[in-house]
Design an enzyme around this catalytic site. Structure first.
Site, mmCIF file in Angstrom:
data_model
loop_
_atom_site.group_PDB
_atom_site.id
_atom_site.type_symbol
_atom_site.label_atom_id
_atom_site.label_comp_id
_atom_site.label_asym_id
_atom_site.label_seq_id
_atom_site.Cartn_x
_atom_site.Cartn_y
_atom_site.Cartn_z
ATOM 1 N N CYS A 178 -6.311 52.990 17.268
ATOM 2 C CA CYS A 178 -6.986 54.245 16.906
ATOM 3 C C CYS A 178 -6.846 54.514 15.411
ATOM 4 O O CYS A 178 -5.811 54.998 14.948
ATOM 5 C CB CYS A 178 -6.418 55.404 17.720
ATOM 6 S SG CYS A 178 -7.192 56.981 17.328
ATOM 7 N N CYS A 216 -6.323 58.163 14.436
ATOM 8 C CA CYS A 216 -4.953 58.653 14.655
ATOM 9 C C CYS A 216 -4.007 58.116 13.585
ATOM 10 O O CYS A 216 -3.167 58.853 13.078
ATOM 11 C CB CYS A 216 -4.395 58.188 16.008
ATOM 12 S SG CYS A 216 -5.553 58.215 17.365
ATOM 13 N N ASP A 217 -4.098 56.847 13.287
ATOM 14 C CA ASP A 217 -3.035 56.190 12.519
ATOM 15 C C ASP A 217 -3.434 55.705 11.122
ATOM 16 O O ASP A 217 -2.571 55.276 10.360
ATOM 17 C CB ASP A 217 -2.498 54.989 13.326
ATOM 18 C CG ASP A 217 -1.893 55.441 14.649
ATOM 19 O OD1 ASP A 217 -1.329 56.550 14.687
ATOM 20 O OD2 ASP A 217 -1.998 54.710 15.644
#
Ligand code: NDP
Length: 307
Positions: A134, A137-138
């Site tokens: 992701c 997200c990261d």
């Protein structure tokens, strides 16, 4: 046989949010956690884009908080996996862990989706330490570093362009000699100077040390090998929705995601609602899943009131 008013399947943000809302509406929800309690967020590190956590929060901590909030209003959370569901008549008939039978007047499905991985041992070793599925997200953790994205579809292109806005250099590792993504997405990739598409390449191994990922060993279809130095390795080779249990009983799209009516959570079976990634191939965020858990709870409440 026990009859549950609202059965929630799945314990990610969608399931817990549905539980918080239905519990506060006095509907006595029962939530089955499934095989991965807490869902995909328990495999990420810090979550920084969920409103209300200005300093960020660890994924597992956020899920523990959601669980506690659901329990506070009376949700009964049970360990167990549904192994059979019969949606042909109401109350619906359910089997848990192959033995326990129960009935449910309504069901909220929040079983999520699972990212596909390549299956390399090094991928498992560095998951959460440079390996991620992701970018939204990261990606932030790899600002000004070099990263790689695997895949040639819309997700890979989207993730690569997103990462290109944060990172120094983005390699796209594509196994075919072309991208599968839409023309518009391809153009965005080709027009982004710090994305380098490596066609006809596959990943032999992800390299790293105690600090996490440091590189990857790539193989070209002509047999040659190439080593790239990267700090982040992002998988974007697709997701599979966890809908096997409902196949042939609910209308699913071509990829297996549950179809819902318009912007609602209503599935093709009255009294069955779907929330989160199991019905959403596009956004897949904790916040969008939580939002759709709320929608499902409200739809479910209205359904139960109208009977
Ligand atoms: P896709 O299935 O479309 O693409 C997966 C990509 O990963 C393909 O390039 C595929 O290669 C590659 N791949 C699969 N397995 C492997 C493997 N083992 N090793 C290396 N490469 C692999 O998935 P997406 O997640 O990209 O998209 C899913 C759906 O969501 C699509 O319908 C897409 O259009 C849609 N979507 C739309 C968006 C938008 O409109 N903004 C954004 C994101 C997704 P190959 O081509 O060789 O099979």
């Amino acid at each position: 046989m026990e009859t549950i008013k609202v059965l929630i399947i799945g314990s990610g943000p969608a399931g817990y949010t549905a539980a918080i809302y239905t519990a506060r509406a006095n509907l006595s929800p029962v939530l089955y956690e499934g095989i991965e309690p807490g869902g995909q967020l328990t495999t990420t590190t810090t979550v920084e884009n969920f409103p209300g956590y200005p300093d960020g929060v660890d994924g597992p901590q956020m899920m523990a908080d959601m669980r506690r909030q659901a329990e506070r209003f009376g949700t009964e959370i049970r360990t167990g996996t549904l192994t059979r569901v019969d949606l042909s008549s109401r109350p619906f008939h359910i089997v848990v862990d192959g033995e326990k039978e129960l009935q449910a007047e309504s069901i909220i499905i929040a079983t999520g989706a699972s990212a596909k991985y390549l299956g390399l041992p090094s991928e498992t070793q560095f998951r959460g330490q440079g390996v991620s599925a992701c970018a939204t997200c990261d990606g932030f953790f790899y600002r000004k570093r070099d990263v790689a994205v695997v895949g040639g579809g819309d997700t890979a292109c989207e993730e690569a362009t997103y990462l290109a806005s944060l990172c120094k250099h983005v390699y796209m590792i594509v196994r075919k000699p072309y991208l599968r993504a839409s023309k518009a997405m391809q153009e965005r990739v080709f027009n982004t100077p710090n994305i380098e598409v490596l066609f006809e390449h596959t990943t032999g191994e992800i390299l790293g040390d105690g600090s996490g990922v440091t590189g990857a060993l790539l193989r070209k279809t002509d047999g040659s090998e190439r080593r790239i130095e990267i700090a982040g390795f992002f998988l974007a080779i697709g997701h599979h929705p966890n809908t096997e249990l409902f196949a042939d009983q609910l209308e699913l799209d071509a990829e297996g995601y549950i179809k819902v009516e318009g912007g609602s959570s209503r599935t093709s079976v009255e009294g069955v609602f779907a929330a989160g990634d199991v019905r959403d191939p596009h956004y897949r965020q904790a916040i969008t899943a939580a939002g759709s858990g709320c929608v499902a709870a409200l739809d479910c409440e209205r359904f139960l009131l109208a009977r």
